[in-house]
Each structure stands twice: as structure tokens, then as C-alpha cells.
Design a protein around this motif. Structure first.
Motif, PDB file in Angstrom:
ATOM      1  N   UNK A  70       0.821  -1.212   0.000  1.00  0.00           N
ATOM      2  CA  UNK A  70       0.000   0.000   0.000  1.00  0.00           C
ATOM      3  C   UNK A  70       0.860   1.269   0.000  1.00  0.00           C
ATOM      4  N   UNK A  71       0.934   1.937  -1.140  1.00  0.00           N
ATOM      5  CA  UNK A  71       1.660   3.201  -1.232  1.00  0.00           C
ATOM      6  C   UNK A  71       1.055   4.249  -0.308  1.00  0.00           C
ATOM      7  N   UNK A  72      -0.252   4.362  -0.293  1.00  0.00           N
ATOM      8  CA  UNK A  72      -0.908   5.382   0.537  1.00  0.00           C
ATOM      9  C   UNK A  72      -0.603   5.193   2.016  1.00  0.00           C
ATOM     10  N   UNK A  73      -0.663   3.965   2.501  1.00  0.00           N
ATOM     11  CA  UNK A  73      -0.397   3.707   3.912  1.00  0.00           C
ATOM     12  C   UNK A  73       1.055   4.021   4.259  1.00  0.00           C
ATOM     13  N   UNK A  74       1.983   3.596   3.411  1.00  0.00           N
ATOM     14  CA  UNK A  74       3.403   3.842   3.675  1.00  0.00           C
ATOM     15  C   UNK A  74       3.697   5.340   3.664  1.00  0.00           C
ATOM     16  N   UNK A  75       3.146   6.056   2.685  1.00  0.00           N
ATOM     17  CA  UNK A  75       3.373   7.505   2.595  1.00  0.00           C
ATOM     18  C   UNK A  75       2.828   8.214   3.829  1.00  0.00           C
ATOM     19  N   UNK A  76       1.669   7.798   4.285  1.00  0.00           N
ATOM     20  CA  UNK A  76       1.026   8.463   5.423  1.00  0.00           C
ATOM     21  C   UNK A  76       1.698   8.138   6.759  1.00  0.00           C
ATOM     22  N   UNK A  77       2.110   6.887   6.946  1.00  0.00           N
ATOM     23  CA  UNK A  77       2.577   6.456   8.259  1.00  0.00           C
ATOM     24  C   UNK A  77       4.083   6.337   8.419  1.00  0.00           C
ATOM     25  N   UNK A  78       4.821   6.158   7.306  1.00  0.00           N
ATOM     26  CA  UNK A  78       6.238   5.834   7.445  1.00  0.00           C
ATOM     27  C   UNK A  78       7.185   6.742   6.681  1.00  0.00           C
ATOM     28  N   UNK A  89       6.990  20.772  -0.326  1.00  0.00           N
ATOM     29  CA  UNK A  89       7.158  19.686   0.619  1.00  0.00           C
ATOM     30  C   UNK A  89       7.135  18.357  -0.110  1.00  0.00           C
ATOM     31  N   UNK A  90       7.943  17.398   0.357  1.00  0.00           N
ATOM     32  CA  UNK A  90       8.101  16.125  -0.316  1.00  0.00           C
ATOM     33  C   UNK A  90       8.064  14.971   0.681  1.00  0.00           C
ATOM     34  N   UNK A  91       7.787  13.787   0.163  1.00  0.00           N
ATOM     35  CA  UNK A  91       7.895  12.530   0.891  1.00  0.00           C
ATOM     36  C   UNK A  91       8.803  11.607   0.084  1.00  0.00           C
ATOM     37  N   UNK A  92       9.455  10.681   0.768  1.00  0.00           N
ATOM     38  CA  UNK A  92      10.245   9.673   0.070  1.00  0.00           C
ATOM     39  C   UNK A  92       9.649   8.308   0.364  1.00  0.00           C
ATOM     40  N   UNK A  93       9.263   7.631  -0.708  1.00  0.00           N
ATOM     41  CA  UNK A  93       8.790   6.251  -0.627  1.00  0.00           C
ATOM     42  C   UNK A  93       9.525   5.478  -1.709  1.00  0.00           C
ATOM     43  N   UNK A  94      10.170   4.403  -1.333  1.00  0.00           N
ATOM     44  CA  UNK A  94      10.885   3.573  -2.293  1.00  0.00           C
ATOM     45  C   UNK A  94       9.974   2.459  -2.779  1.00  0.00           C
ATOM     46  N   UNK A  95       9.845   2.343  -4.099  1.00  0.00           N
ATOM     47  CA  UNK A  95       9.078   1.251  -4.686  1.00  0.00           C
ATOM     48  C   UNK A  95      10.042   0.111  -4.954  1.00  0.00           C
TER      49      UNK A  95
END
Length: 103
Positions: A70-78, A89-95
Motif C-alpha cells: 500500500x503506497x498510501x499507507x506507507x506515505x502516510x505512516x512511514x 514539501x516532499x515525501x520519500x517512498x521507495x518502490x
């Protein structure tokens, strides 16, 4: 996803992780290695890129590297927001692609 930017960090020549059609997408298809996401901070991303994932010692569920489909969950919580440019403003999520034969 909308408003996300992708950068390929590591690739294999035969692209076996993409299954028989061999093209990039943000979801898993039959024969692909499943997609997972790992949220991180601006402080940690450089080490992950250069040295790979390292299993953490102080994780809630024990030693390991945690990912989710879940991209949305990871972006929101981690992922922690950071400001790179004034007002942006930015977020980092690795796929990731997960090799099912190495789990």
C-alpha cells in the motif's frame, strides 16, 4: 500515482522482475515480482541507495526491513515530510520489487 516522481535506482538487464511483458508499471501483474513500498526519511535515503536495505534492530515486530503493498499507507505512516525548495514539501517512498523465491 498522480504527483509522484519515479527514479530508477537499480535495474537488471533481463528485467526478469517485470514478468513476460517487460515494461514498468506501479502494480503487480501475473509472473511479476510483487510491488512493495518502503517509507523513509531524507536522512536515511542516501544510505539505502548506496548500501541497500539493512534490517533494523529496534522495530516493533522484530529485526527486519518492512514494506507494504500500500503506497498510501506507507506515505502516510512511514515517510516524513521534508522541504527541499521554498514552499515545496516532499515525501520519500521507495518502490521495490520483491523476489518471491528469496523470501
Amino acid at each position: 500515482p498522480n504527483k509522484w516522481m519515479r527514479y530508477l535506482l537499480k535495474d537488471w538487464c533481463d528485467r526478469q522482475w517485470l514478468g513476460p511483458k517487460k515494461y514498468a508499471r506501479n502494480h503487480s501483474a501475473h509472473f511479476d515480482w510483487p510491488v512493495s513500498y518502503h517509507g523513509t526519511t531524507i536522512d536515511n535515503v542516501r544510505g539505502i541507495i548506496h548500501k541497500g536495505f539493512k534490517a533494523g534492530e529496534n522495530n516493533k515486530f522484530g529485526k527486519g526491513v518492512y514494506t507494504s503493498p500500500s503506497l498510501k499507507m506507507v506515505a502516510k505512516r512511514y515517510s516524513d515530510e521534508f522541504q527541499l525548495f521554498k514552499g515545496k514539501w516532499y515525501l520519500i517512498v521507495l518502490e521495490n520489487r520483491v523476489n518471491p523465491h528469496r523470501l
